[in-house]
Design a protein around this motif. Structure first.
Motif, PDB file in Angstrom:
ATOM      1  N   UNK A  39      50.456  62.844 -21.695  1.00  0.00           N
ATOM      2  CA  UNK A  39      50.072  61.832 -20.713  1.00  0.00           C
ATOM      3  C   UNK A  39      48.813  61.100 -21.146  1.00  0.00           C
ATOM      4  N   UNK A  40      48.749  59.835 -20.839  1.00  0.00           N
ATOM      5  CA  UNK A  40      47.513  59.087 -21.005  1.00  0.00           C
ATOM      6  C   UNK A  40      46.562  59.526 -19.886  1.00  0.00           C
ATOM      7  N   UNK A  41      45.271  59.617 -20.169  1.00  0.00           N
ATOM      8  CA  UNK A  41      44.285  59.991 -19.149  1.00  0.00           C
ATOM      9  C   UNK A  41      43.879  58.741 -18.380  1.00  0.00           C
ATOM     10  N   UNK A  42      44.256  58.701 -17.114  1.00  0.00           N
ATOM     11  CA  UNK A  42      43.873  57.590 -16.242  1.00  0.00           C
ATOM     12  C   UNK A  42      42.953  58.062 -15.133  1.00  0.00           C
ATOM     13  N   UNK A  43      42.174  59.116 -15.432  1.00  0.00           N
ATOM     14  CA  UNK A  43      41.228  59.638 -14.453  1.00  0.00           C
ATOM     15  C   UNK A  43      41.607  60.997 -13.912  1.00  0.00           C
ATOM     16  N   UNK A  44      42.697  61.581 -14.384  1.00  0.00           N
ATOM     17  CA  UNK A  44      43.102  62.890 -13.882  1.00  0.00           C
ATOM     18  C   UNK A  44      42.362  64.049 -14.554  1.00  0.00           C
ATOM     19  N   UNK A  45      41.520  63.744 -15.544  1.00  0.00           N
ATOM     20  CA  UNK A  45      40.687  64.769 -16.190  1.00  0.00           C
ATOM     21  C   UNK A  45      39.405  64.107 -16.700  1.00  0.00           C
ATOM     22  N   UNK A  46      38.609  64.833 -17.461  1.00  0.00           N
ATOM     23  CA  UNK A  46      37.310  64.339 -17.939  1.00  0.00           C
ATOM     24  C   UNK A  46      37.456  63.061 -18.765  1.00  0.00           C
ATOM     25  N   UNK A  47      36.482  62.160 -18.697  1.00  0.00           N
ATOM     26  CA  UNK A  47      36.608  60.862 -19.367  1.00  0.00           C
ATOM     27  C   UNK A  47      36.667  60.915 -20.890  1.00  0.00           C
ATOM     28  N   UNK A  52      46.459  64.110 -22.537  1.00  0.00           N
ATOM     29  CA  UNK A  52      46.604  65.527 -22.267  1.00  0.00           C
ATOM     30  C   UNK A  52      48.076  65.893 -22.166  1.00  0.00           C
ATOM     31  N   UNK A  53      48.355  67.167 -22.388  1.00  0.00           N
ATOM     32  CA  UNK A  53      49.699  67.698 -22.226  1.00  0.00           C
ATOM     33  C   UNK A  53      49.574  68.988 -21.424  1.00  0.00           C
ATOM     34  N   UNK A  54      50.486  69.202 -20.485  1.00  0.00           N
ATOM     35  CA  UNK A  54      50.449  70.383 -19.621  1.00  0.00           C
ATOM     36  C   UNK A  54      51.715  71.212 -19.805  1.00  0.00           C
ATOM     37  N   UNK A 101      49.405  62.058  -9.291  1.00  0.00           N
ATOM     38  CA  UNK A 101      48.383  63.009  -8.873  1.00  0.00           C
ATOM     39  C   UNK A 101      47.800  62.592  -7.537  1.00  0.00           C
ATOM     40  N   UNK A 102      47.432  63.594  -6.740  1.00  0.00           N
ATOM     41  CA  UNK A 102      46.718  63.385  -5.490  1.00  0.00           C
ATOM     42  C   UNK A 102      45.590  64.399  -5.468  1.00  0.00           C
ATOM     43  N   UNK A 108      44.821  58.864  -5.064  1.00  0.00           N
ATOM     44  CA  UNK A 108      46.022  59.084  -5.872  1.00  0.00           C
ATOM     45  C   UNK A 108      45.938  58.337  -7.201  1.00  0.00           C
ATOM     46  N   UNK A 109      46.560  58.949  -8.185  1.00  0.00           N
ATOM     47  CA  UNK A 109      46.755  58.337  -9.499  1.00  0.00           C
ATOM     48  C   UNK A 109      48.254  58.407  -9.725  1.00  0.00           C
ATOM     49  N   UNK A 110      48.894  57.271  -9.759  1.00  0.00           N
ATOM     50  CA  UNK A 110      50.352  57.264  -9.842  1.00  0.00           C
ATOM     51  C   UNK A 110      50.844  56.498 -11.064  1.00  0.00           C
ATOM     52  N   UNK A 111      52.062  56.810 -11.456  1.00  0.00           N
ATOM     53  CA  UNK A 111      52.700  56.103 -12.558  1.00  0.00           C
ATOM     54  C   UNK A 111      52.058  56.338 -13.906  1.00  0.00           C
ATOM     55  N   UNK A 112      51.488  57.528 -14.134  1.00  0.00           N
ATOM     56  CA  UNK A 112      50.827  57.827 -15.405  1.00  0.00           C
ATOM     57  C   UNK A 112      51.890  57.930 -16.500  1.00  0.00           C
ATOM     58  N   UNK A 113      51.732  57.130 -17.538  1.00  0.00           N
ATOM     59  CA  UNK A 113      52.707  57.064 -18.617  1.00  0.00           C
ATOM     60  C   UNK A 113      52.760  58.371 -19.399  1.00  0.00           C
ATOM     61  N   UNK A 114      53.963  58.729 -19.846  1.00  0.00           N
ATOM     62  CA  UNK A 114      54.186  59.915 -20.669  1.00  0.00           C
ATOM     63  C   UNK A 114      54.750  59.480 -22.014  1.00  0.00           C
TER      64      UNK A 114
END
Length: 178
Positions: A39-47, A52-54, A101-102, A108-114
């Motif tokens: 995933x591209x980081x759009x604010x769901x983790x540290x700047x 990231x991959x989960x 993400x919520x 919310x952070x939505x539509x995060x590209x994979x």
């Protein structure tokens, strides 16, 4: 006194296998494979984290310096490109999947590209590093331009207590876990 717990991660020259993605098995449904995705980081983790991959086993954080692998109840380690230039990191193989993400505050952070792969361009002169999923693991390849010197490649591991070479030529990374 903590008893050392041996955590072994296998690293081959062109392969790092650190995660097994889960399959969903129930009595009424056939196995479902979860494809590897980044995933591209759009604010769901540290700047400082670019991608990231989960997985159920942990999280991979891709930064300009390298990759951090965090495994709950085991620990974390970093694979860094020693002496490298700051690479350009680009995502490859856009997937149809999106993450949403919520947070606790209701933001919310939505539509995060994979994506299926990442390329670190220009890590060393004439050398890129490509990360991608293969089967159920993360792998990486060093992509060398004609005439480039593979002796430039220097990996440094932080959070690893011992590195040894297995009979099959792969590296075993050992981490004492407490």
């Amino acid at each position: 006194m903590l008893k050392p717990l041996r955590c072994v991660f296998v690293v081959c020259f062109l392969l790092i296998a650190v995660f097994s993605f889960a399959t969903n098995r129930t009595a009424s449904s056939p196995p479902v494979s979860i494809p590897f995705s980044i995933e591209v980081n759009r604010g769901q983790t540290a700047p400082q984290v670019k991608y990231l991959a989960r997985s159920p086993e942990g999280v991979l954080f891709f930064t300009d310096q390298g990759v951090t692998v965090a495994v709950p109840k085991v620990g974390a380690f970093r694979m860094l490109f020693d002496g490298a230039a700051t690479p350009e990191i680009t995502a490859e193989q856009k997937l149809a999947a999106r993450s949403n993400y919520l947070d606790h505050a209701g933001k919310s952070i939505t539509g995060v590209e994979n994506y299926g792969a990442l390329r670190y361009s220009g890590v060393y002169p004439g050398i890129d590093v490509r990360f991608y999923g293969s089967a159920r693991h993360l792998e990486h390849d060093f992509v060398l331009a004609p005439g480039s010197d593979p002796a430039q490649i220097a990996l440094r591991f932080e959070g690893i207590d011992h590195v040894s070479i297995a009979p099959n030529g792969s590296a075993e990374l050992q981490q004492e876990c407490g």
